[in-house]
Design an enzyme around this catalytic site. Sequence first.
Site, PDB file in Angstrom:
ATOM      1  N   SER A 115      -0.252  33.473  -5.405  1.00 38.91           N
ATOM      2  CA  SER A 115      -0.731  32.675  -6.533  1.00 38.91           C
ATOM      3  C   SER A 115      -0.104  31.288  -6.550  1.00 38.91           C
ATOM      4  O   SER A 115       1.046  31.101  -6.168  1.00 38.91           O
ATOM      5  CB  SER A 115      -0.406  33.398  -7.838  1.00 38.91           C
ATOM      6  OG  SER A 115      -0.661  32.553  -8.930  1.00 38.91           O
ATOM      7  N   ASP A 116      -0.875  30.330  -7.026  1.00 38.83           N
ATOM      8  CA  ASP A 116      -0.325  29.018  -7.327  1.00 38.83           C
ATOM      9  C   ASP A 116       0.669  29.159  -8.465  1.00 38.83           C
ATOM     10  O   ASP A 116       0.587  30.097  -9.243  1.00 38.83           O
ATOM     11  CB  ASP A 116      -1.436  28.102  -7.858  1.00 38.83           C
ATOM     12  CG  ASP A 116      -2.221  27.469  -6.745  1.00 38.83           C
ATOM     13  OD1 ASP A 116      -1.738  27.517  -5.603  1.00 38.83           O
ATOM     14  OD2 ASP A 116      -3.304  26.944  -7.034  1.00 38.83           O
ATOM     15  N   LYS A 117       1.543  28.209  -8.577  1.00 37.12           N
ATOM     16  CA  LYS A 117       2.448  28.230  -9.723  1.00 37.12           C
ATOM     17  C   LYS A 117       1.839  27.462 -10.887  1.00 37.12           C
ATOM     18  O   LYS A 117       1.514  28.016 -11.925  1.00 37.12           O
ATOM     19  CB  LYS A 117       3.798  27.610  -9.344  1.00 37.12           C
ATOM     20  CG  LYS A 117       4.711  27.393 -10.549  1.00 37.12           C
ATOM     21  CD  LYS A 117       6.079  26.886 -10.141  1.00 37.12           C
ATOM     22  CE  LYS A 117       6.068  25.450  -9.654  1.00 37.12           C
ATOM     23  NZ  LYS A 117       5.793  24.496 -10.749  1.00 37.12           N
ATOM     24  N   THR A 138      -4.977  32.152  -4.625  1.00 35.86           N
ATOM     25  CA  THR A 138      -5.565  31.236  -5.593  1.00 35.86           C
ATOM     26  C   THR A 138      -5.427  29.798  -5.110  1.00 35.86           C
ATOM     27  O   THR A 138      -4.542  29.490  -4.310  1.00 35.86           O
ATOM     28  CB  THR A 138      -4.882  31.319  -6.968  1.00 35.86           C
ATOM     29  OG1 THR A 138      -3.594  30.709  -6.869  1.00 35.86           O
ATOM     30  CG2 THR A 138      -4.729  32.750  -7.416  1.00 35.86           C
TER      31      THR A 138
END
Length: 882
Positions: free
Chosen positions: A326-328, A619
């Site tokens: 996932s992106d942060k 993502t």
Amino acid sequence: MLTPWYKFTPEETMKQLGSSPEGLRMQEVAIRQQQYGLNKLPEPKRKTLLQIFLGQFLSPLIYVLIAAAVISLFAGTAGDAAFIMSIIVINALLGTWQESKAEYNASALRNMVRVRARVRRAGQMVEIDAQELVPGDVVLLESGMKVPCDVRLAQVNELTVEEALLTGESLPVMKQEAALSHEVQSLGDRVNMAFAATTVLKGRAWGVATSTGIQTEMGKIADSLASSYAERPPLLQRMDRFASTISKVVLVVCVLLGGIGWWRGMEVMEIFLFMIAVAVSAIPEGLPVALTVVLSIGTSRMAKRNVIVRRLPAVEGLGSCTMIASDKTGTLTMDQQSVQALVLPDGQHLDVTGQGYNGSGQISTSTGSPAALTLPHFQPLLQAAVLCNEASLQLTASGWEYTGDPVDVALLALAYKAGVSPAYFLTGVEVEKMVPYESENKFSGVFYRQQGELCFWMKGAVEVIAEKLPPAQQGLLFQKTEALAKMGFRVIALAGGPVREVHLEGLPELSLAGIIGLIDPLREEAKAAVQECQAAGIEVAMVTGDHPETAFAIARQLGLAQTAQEVISGKELAQIQEQQPASFAQMLKGKHVFARVTPLQKKEIVEALKENGHFVAVTGDGANDAPALKAAHIGIAMGSGTDLAKDTASLIITDNNFASITAGVEEGRFTYNNLRNIIYMLLSTGAAELLLIACTLILGLELPFIAVQLLWLNLVTNGIQDVGLAFEKGDASVMKLPPRKPEEGIFNQLMIKQLLLSAVFIAGITLVVWYILTEVNHLEMAHARSTLMMLMVLLQNFHVLNCRSETKSLFKTPLRNNYLLVAGILTSQLLHIAASYIPFLATTLQLEPIYFEEWLKLVPTAMIIFVVMEVFKWLRRQRVLS
Ligand code: ADP
Ligand code: MG
């Protein structure tokens, strides 16, 4: 009216279109919206209800049934003929209902993905729905954006556009603003235009909308592209093929059975009708449509939980996802950047208060007093923050309004907090060139002239800025950054100074303007969602362009990583790749935070995770996330992301929230289970009927059903229940189980075992009862058949309840999870009971009412199917059976 805009200068174009660099006035926009309509292409034509209905008749099985009806008409059994015809029509109606629901869902989903556009109107930057664009609008383009309409470019800053959809040319095109003097036929060569539906890969530009909607170049060819996305997902294709194989097998079996019947002395006519009925009952003709319905219900349930499915296979795939990368920013955090700390180049700390994108809040020194503009180094830092900025933030009559990158907006808010407006820092400043922020560069810059002097500001990631600084300042920068990042701050550095020319190459040494610490709060639900994934056997990793310390601080708060060993930076990744490329994938095991990675590395990480045997969902939101999204098993784009990312992804999370991904995984698992349940139900009941008939024929018993009875049976036991199962809500306990193995097909051990067990049991018990009715009790044939029909209907209706879960006891699967199914079962049961009292049906079906004493025997007998399947499930839960 084909105006060759590319031959005009931008000024001429604007004049022709009655526009100016300040954009159209609002009244003018309203007038033009009346005149030109919405900027959108006509919807692809949807099938009409009649077309869907007629489509139901296009199947070999229906042809055979129609033939059967015609033959029975000539054979003098008009009742049978009428009955068969009504079965055909009822089937078609059911099919139409299901298919139109699926169609409706699909088109509703298509409308949920909206394209936004940034325009300048009446001198103000605004973000609007791209449908509201009109010719003459001043349109801004930036990387990752889908060009919303045809645009004559007026100012281009390294704009690179991909136009393959329109021109077939896959190489990106560099754009320019100068007019072309000669006739240019091909669109690809009109390099001062940007065309609707093409994608900006890099750079920025602004220009004037020359045409919108159907008038665009895309609009002219839209018809030929309209039907391109109706591809059936692989699972459904496999099931289509499977259904057709089963049909063939059933037909062969029917011919064999017919042979036996003939040998037993049955009449040819009777054999023919009977075998058709057997085939219709045993062939799972409802399967493909029912599965389409499951997927469509799955996707609309996901949509309610903010997950838009762009490619159907993703629904199936989510259930076997073992790793989410996932992106942060924006996904695990809120992407509500607010500046909380400033460090001046002399090392002095300033505190900043205030929430959100507005001017409320204060900048104060360590003594607590407001920082004055006269404070040494303070004003240059603010100027850098405001000048080196692509966003807008202003107080209007309707409150604070802003557009652009949240980091940039947060920096503009600083100016207001210092007591002035951003415009204050622009007086006497003439911007020469902006260097737009691209995440692979991690900085943005601006060349400008002030009092005749050419100067430059840049802001960006600390490492990038440090390279330009004298060693003494680098030390301060790194030391302060580490302290801020450890506390979870996002850190941005600013630097600048006089330069000789407008060129990034050969910049002189710059001097530090300041360091900025931003807080981006965690999403409240993210922590629980990460835990839920971990419980569901899914690893969660964070992939970010941010500083390792910042990333680790956030990962630890989320429970995503515990030790620094789980963190690896882009630099280390590059080193591994250079020194020991063979062990790259190996080295990624156990890593959960990938920090300071470039978009290209993101793709390599995804590939390495796949190599490690993971089924990866990743993502992304930026233009250059597209390769990673494509490389992943499931690419997930954020609703706020670029159009390019959305186009590449198979899922879109409308609220950008990590928790929605978890919700998607859960719905994906539900949907997959429902698919399996329907297949199980349809195949086991069909096989049971076929088996019973084969046994009676081989054993030389009387035939248990006549042809029309079989057709009726098929309708009342499968017609509604298969769709009923599609509405099963699913049980949250699926998130406590490990993901399904990606390579495992629908027909795994469990499926085959439960299919055989239930089919053999149903066939066995009905065979025994039939033997007792006819050979022991010597019941009159019509009544014996009516009794057996009732038993079969009961058995199958009860068995549907078994099919609601493959693992959980039916007593632990609350009926309230699926009232529709309960209603379907009751309806069909009542319908069948009623059939023996309704004159036409009773005669055609030769059904007689069942006596009370018979009910007392039939119901308990049928209930044994519960016991059998419950014991099977229990043994599997106890791991006695595998
Ligand atoms: P994330 O993976 O968290 O989205 P980004 O790629 O957005 O990370 O940011 C990486 C780094 O780039 C940040 O740590 C910051 O230093 C810098 N950065 C981010 N946004 C901007 C911006 N608008 N202008 C300049 N630098 C930025
Ligand atoms: Mg970002």
